[in-house]
Design an enzyme around this catalytic site. Structure first.
Site, PDB file in Angstrom:
ATOM      1  N   CYS A  99     -29.273   1.286  13.036  1.00  0.00           N
ATOM      2  CA  CYS A  99     -29.267   1.186  14.500  1.00  0.00           C
ATOM      3  C   CYS A  99     -28.090   1.972  15.080  1.00  0.00           C
ATOM      4  CB  CYS A  99     -29.272  -0.281  14.943  1.00  0.00           C
ATOM      5  SG  CYS A  99     -29.763  -0.492  16.673  1.00  0.00           S
ATOM      6  N   HIS A 187     -33.901  -2.310  12.136  1.00  0.00           N
ATOM      7  CA  HIS A 187     -33.033  -3.246  11.418  1.00  0.00           C
ATOM      8  C   HIS A 187     -33.737  -3.809  10.189  1.00  0.00           C
ATOM      9  CE1 HIS A 187     -29.569  -3.708  14.160  1.00  0.00           C
ATOM     10  NE2 HIS A 187     -30.436  -3.480  15.129  1.00  0.00           N
ATOM     11  N   GLU A 189     -32.376  -5.198   7.786  1.00  0.00           N
ATOM     12  CA  GLU A 189     -31.636  -6.386   7.355  1.00  0.00           C
ATOM     13  C   GLU A 189     -31.969  -7.625   8.190  1.00  0.00           C
ATOM     14  OE1 GLU A 189     -28.961  -5.005  10.736  1.00  0.00           O
ATOM     15  OE2 GLU A 189     -30.579  -4.252   9.475  1.00  0.00           O
TER      16      GLU A 189
END
Length: 242
Positions: A99, A187, A189
């Site tokens: 990001c 993202h 994660e």
């Protein structure tokens, strides 16, 4: 590949939600990337905590996190981060940007970052992959779903960079530069819970309109992110397996 050493360059503060569930964003990233025998360190660069020059040679690579800050801003810590990234580039250290991290890497190699023409992209987005030799060993599909939360994007990149993915809202969803730099706008994660909590926080502080947050939650409920595939891709890149 045991014994490797990595650093997380954290560009945001931990939320209470993430601290409670994962011990902070450090826990979120090591959950995705850490393998047996590796060591991982945390540097809160947004608070001025940077690895010393005599430390960085010891690391095999670094991950640059997301942030509420703009990657095209000139805050002192952002300028210092750019200096560090240029040092790491010169040393051919593996750099994975997520990001904001994706955007600041784009800036570091000479690209242009700015507000996304389509406004906020919040929710789960279908990303289209361009054919690339970097994907060959992973046998990836032609598209992947990923959690997104951004209103800035990489607008242009130098010709030496390879754009790896795009979406209907974002022209540069992923890129690589040489064999040691890769940026991902989404993202990998994040979980749905992390995004839902983030939407609530952004809405409560009036950083986004309530309608934008509700649209993001609706988009999130309609599909699932391809987390396992993204985790494998990120890990393979960072550990030099691609």
């Amino acid at each position: 590949m045991g014994g490797q050493k990595f650093g997380i360059l954290l560009c945001a503060d931990d939320s209470e939600y993430v601290k409670k569930l994962y011990g902070g964003y450090y826990g979120v990233f090591v959950r995705m990337l850490k393998e047996e025998g590796e060591s991982w360190d945390l540097f809160r660069v947004a608070r001025g905590d940077f690895p010393a020059d005599d430390q960085i040679a010891d690391y095999d690579g670094f991950v640059i996190s997301g942030s509420c800050s703009d990657a095209y801003a000139d805050d002192l810590w952002i300028c210092n981060l750019l200096i560090l990234l240029n040092k790491l580039r010169a040393m051919n250290k593996k750099l994975l940007g997520i990001c904001f991290g994706h955007q600041i890497l784009g800036r570091a190699i000479g690209g242009k970052i700015g507000r996304a023409k389509g406004g906020w992209d919040i929710g789960i987005t279908q990303v289209q992959l361009y054919p690339s030799k970097i994907f060959t060993s992973l046998n990836l599909p032609t598209s992947l779903s990923i959690i997104e939360c951004h209103r800035d994007e990489v607008l242009t990149l130098p010709p030496e960079a390879e754009v790896l993915a795009w979406s209907e809202r974002t022209g540069v969803e992923m890129f690589r530069y040489g064999d040691h730099i890769m940026g991902i706008q989404g993202h990998p994660e994040y979980t749905k819970g992390i995004l839902s909590n983030l939407i609530d926080r952004l809405s409560n502080c009036q950083f986004i309109e309530e309608s934008v947050g509700e649209e993001g939650k609706t988009r999130m409920e309609k599909s699932e992110p391809d987390m396992d595939v993204w985790w494998k891709l990120c890990t393979s890149f960072l550990k030099g397996r691609l």
